[in-house]
Motif scaffolding. Structure first.
Motif, PDB file in Angstrom:
ATOM      1  N   ALA A   1       0.825  -1.212   0.000  1.00  0.00           N
ATOM      2  CA  ALA A   1       0.000   0.000   0.000  1.00  0.00           C
ATOM      3  C   ALA A   1       0.859   1.261   0.000  1.00  0.00           C
ATOM      4  CB  ALA A   1      -0.935  -0.004   1.196  1.00  0.00           C
ATOM      5  N   ARG A   2       0.338   2.304  -0.622  1.00  0.00           N
ATOM      6  CA  ARG A   2       0.989   3.609  -0.670  1.00  0.00           C
ATOM      7  C   ARG A   2       0.067   4.617   0.016  1.00  0.00           C
ATOM      8  NH1 ARG A   2       3.218   3.179  -6.990  1.00  0.00           N
ATOM      9  NH2 ARG A   2       3.760   0.959  -6.787  1.00  0.00           N
ATOM     10  N   PHE A   3       0.625   5.530   0.769  1.00  0.00           N
ATOM     11  CA  PHE A   3      -0.188   6.446   1.554  1.00  0.00           C
ATOM     12  C   PHE A   3      -0.679   7.610   0.705  1.00  0.00           C
ATOM     13  CE2 PHE A   3      -0.469   9.942   4.862  1.00  0.00           C
ATOM     14  CZ  PHE A   3      -1.727   9.530   5.305  1.00  0.00           C
ATOM     15  N   PHE A   4      -1.994   7.736   0.615  1.00  0.00           N
ATOM     16  CA  PHE A   4      -2.663   8.825  -0.102  1.00  0.00           C
ATOM     17  C   PHE A   4      -3.034   9.867   0.949  1.00  0.00           C
ATOM     18  CE2 PHE A   4      -6.394  10.927  -1.912  1.00  0.00           C
ATOM     19  CZ  PHE A   4      -6.077  11.072  -3.256  1.00  0.00           C
ATOM     20  N   ASP A   5      -2.225  10.909   1.042  1.00  0.00           N
ATOM     21  CA  ASP A   5      -2.328  11.870   2.143  1.00  0.00           C
ATOM     22  C   ASP A   5      -3.384  12.930   1.829  1.00  0.00           C
ATOM     23  OD1 ASP A   5      -1.979  13.615   4.237  1.00  0.00           O
ATOM     24  OD2 ASP A   5       0.208  13.605   4.140  1.00  0.00           O
ATOM     25  N   ILE A   6      -4.615  12.663   2.283  1.00  0.00           N
ATOM     26  CA  ILE A   6      -5.716  13.591   2.021  1.00  0.00           C
ATOM     27  C   ILE A   6      -5.449  14.953   2.644  1.00  0.00           C
ATOM     28  CG2 ILE A   6      -8.145  14.065   2.579  1.00  0.00           C
ATOM     29  CD1 ILE A   6      -8.732  11.115   2.161  1.00  0.00           C
ATOM     30  N   LYS A   7      -4.909  14.957   3.845  1.00  0.00           N
ATOM     31  CA  LYS A   7      -4.766  16.202   4.589  1.00  0.00           C
ATOM     32  C   LYS A   7      -3.710  17.152   3.999  1.00  0.00           C
ATOM     33  CE  LYS A   7      -7.781  15.819   7.906  1.00  0.00           C
ATOM     34  NZ  LYS A   7      -8.866  16.827   8.071  1.00  0.00           N
ATOM     35  N   LYS A   8      -2.682  16.604   3.364  1.00  0.00           N
ATOM     36  CA  LYS A   8      -1.601  17.444   2.871  1.00  0.00           C
ATOM     37  C   LYS A   8      -1.504  17.422   1.348  1.00  0.00           C
ATOM     38  CE  LYS A   8       1.110  17.035   7.121  1.00  0.00           C
ATOM     39  NZ  LYS A   8       2.373  16.574   7.741  1.00  0.00           N
ATOM     40  N   SER A   9      -1.145  16.291   0.790  1.00  0.00           N
ATOM     41  CA  SER A   9      -0.898  16.237  -0.656  1.00  0.00           C
ATOM     42  C   SER A   9      -2.160  16.391  -1.484  1.00  0.00           C
ATOM     43  CB  SER A   9      -0.210  14.916  -1.017  1.00  0.00           C
ATOM     44  OG  SER A   9       1.023  14.792  -0.352  1.00  0.00           O
ATOM     45  N   PHE A  10      -3.307  15.954  -0.948  1.00  0.00           N
ATOM     46  CA  PHE A  10      -4.521  15.912  -1.759  1.00  0.00           C
ATOM     47  C   PHE A  10      -5.636  16.772  -1.180  1.00  0.00           C
ATOM     48  CE2 PHE A  10      -2.089  12.208  -2.996  1.00  0.00           C
ATOM     49  CZ  PHE A  10      -2.124  12.309  -4.381  1.00  0.00           C
ATOM     50  N   SER A  11      -5.248  17.935  -0.659  1.00  0.00           N
ATOM     51  CA  SER A  11      -6.216  18.981  -0.326  1.00  0.00           C
ATOM     52  C   SER A  11      -5.562  20.322  -0.623  1.00  0.00           C
ATOM     53  CB  SER A  11      -6.655  18.894   1.138  1.00  0.00           C
ATOM     54  OG  SER A  11      -5.571  19.154   2.013  1.00  0.00           O
ATOM     55  N   ASP A  12      -6.384  21.338  -0.756  1.00  0.00           N
ATOM     56  CA  ASP A  12      -5.909  22.668  -1.123  1.00  0.00           C
ATOM     57  C   ASP A  12      -5.244  23.310   0.091  1.00  0.00           C
ATOM     58  OD1 ASP A  12      -5.474  25.236  -1.956  1.00  0.00           O
ATOM     59  OD2 ASP A  12      -7.556  25.667  -2.489  1.00  0.00           O
ATOM     60  N   GLN A  13      -3.932  23.373   0.081  1.00  0.00           N
ATOM     61  CA  GLN A  13      -3.188  23.901   1.216  1.00  0.00           C
ATOM     62  C   GLN A  13      -3.331  25.412   1.372  1.00  0.00           C
ATOM     63  OE1 GLN A  13      -1.442  21.648   3.507  1.00  0.00           O
ATOM     64  NE2 GLN A  13      -2.964  20.532   2.309  1.00  0.00           N
ATOM     65  N   ALA A  14      -3.835  26.084   0.344  1.00  0.00           N
ATOM     66  CA  ALA A  14      -4.020  27.536   0.427  1.00  0.00           C
ATOM     67  C   ALA A  14      -5.353  27.913   1.059  1.00  0.00           C
ATOM     68  CB  ALA A  14      -3.907  28.157  -0.960  1.00  0.00           C
ATOM     69  N   SER A  15      -6.249  26.944   1.213  1.00  0.00           N
ATOM     70  CA  SER A  15      -7.574  27.237   1.765  1.00  0.00           C
ATOM     71  C   SER A  15      -7.544  27.207   3.288  1.00  0.00           C
ATOM     72  CB  SER A  15      -8.583  26.212   1.249  1.00  0.00           C
ATOM     73  OG  SER A  15      -9.857  26.404   1.857  1.00  0.00           O
ATOM     74  N   HIS A  16      -8.356  28.061   3.903  1.00  0.00           N
ATOM     75  CA  HIS A  16      -8.482  28.037   5.359  1.00  0.00           C
ATOM     76  C   HIS A  16      -9.442  26.941   5.813  1.00  0.00           C
ATOM     77  CE1 HIS A  16     -12.109  30.267   4.242  1.00  0.00           C
ATOM     78  NE2 HIS A  16     -12.574  30.027   5.448  1.00  0.00           N
TER      79      HIS A  16
END
Length: 282
Positions: A51-66
């Motif tokens: 398995a490979r980690f799909f990082d919703i919180k960092k890599s796969f969410s908009d880091q510029a949004s509050h």
């Protein structure tokens, strides 16, 4: 080796175990901590082999949004998928350590960006462990050969607060809220203390737990019965929750039940519950 064909939007742990070594298969662990629970999964240090980690919180969410968990741009999504070694022909199975919780969010992102060879592991890691299938210790900082994954569909799949305001009174649109009935009615506190209670006017409540049984998705016929209880034929369906995670569970359930024209209110209650100029019902 024969081309791998996914059997549907959900796959069983038995199916995945049978095809575990197929070269086209990519297994993604899309686990996040459950915001309404203080418990950590007992299996947090284990993973399905490869398995490979799909990082919703960092890599796969908009880091510029509050706001948390907002959909990233297509360019960011594509780049980070490539860095996970995902290819255009990859067959993707997504799971989480709770059962079915955050995995539908990752499935939704892939499917709405045009990658249809993707499915959720029904029951996730708990079901895998229940059947005493092999696991391995989680590894971090893995580097994969760069994949050739490309976004095939950049069409809109979310709505914002302004669109909710204009559509919440439209008889051709229905908003389904996946939060608990207590949060929907404003009689139990929100996990985020800065949010008001209540719900979007004219939205209906379908707690995500209602489409699950023992952390697995209910059979399709039972899902159809649930959705038949709502007047939703030929309507645009907008799914909301706390922060866009569990809304994807009931969206997946609706798609399994045969519904189309499905949208996510990405800001969900984390946005609506802190706005000062929008109506709220209890």
């Amino acid at each position: 080796m024969e081309t791998l064909q996914l059997p549907g939007l959900l796959v069983s742990v038995e199916w995945l175990h049978k095809h575990l070594d197929h070269p086209d298969l990519i297994i993604l662990d899309a686990s996040i901590k459950k915001v309404t629970s203080s418990k950590e999964s007992l299996a947090q240090d284990l993973q399905i082999p490869g398995a490979r980690f799909f990082d919703i919180k960092k890599s796969f969410s908009d880091q510029a949004s509050h706001l948390p968990n907002m959909l990233p741009s297509a360019e960011v999504f594509e780049k980070n998928c490539q860095e996970l070694g995902i290819n255009a022909n990859s067959k993707i199975i997504i799971y989480d350590t709770i059962g079915i919780y955050s995995s539908p969010r990752a499935w939704w992102m892939f499917s709405r960006m045009g990658h249809t060879n993707v499915a959720v592991l029904n029951g996730g890691l708990p079901e895998w462990n229940k059947k005493q299938l092999p696991t391995e210790n989680k590894t971090t900082n893995n580097v994969f050969n760069l994949g050739n994954f490309e976004i095939n569909d950049r069409s809109k799949c979310t709505v914002n607060a302004k669109e909710i305001l204009s559509e919440m009174n439209d008889p051709k649109t229905l908003i389904l809220d996946a939060r608990s009935s207590g949060r929907y009615l404003g009689i139990e506190p929100e996990p985020r203390s800065d949010l008001k209670g209540g719900h979007i006017p004219n939205s209906l409540n379908l707690p995500y737990t209602k489409v699950l049984e023992q952390d697995k998705m209910l059979p399709v016929e039972q899902l159809k019965n649930i959705f038949d209880g709502f007047d939703i034929a030929n309507k645009k369906l907008i799914f909301s929750c706390g922060s866009g995670i569990t809304a994807c569970i009931i969206l997946l359930a609706a798609q399994l039940a045969g519904y189309t024209n499905l949208w996510i209110y990405d800001g969900s209650w984390t946005e609506w519950g802190q706005l000062t100029d929008v109506p709220i019902e209890f």
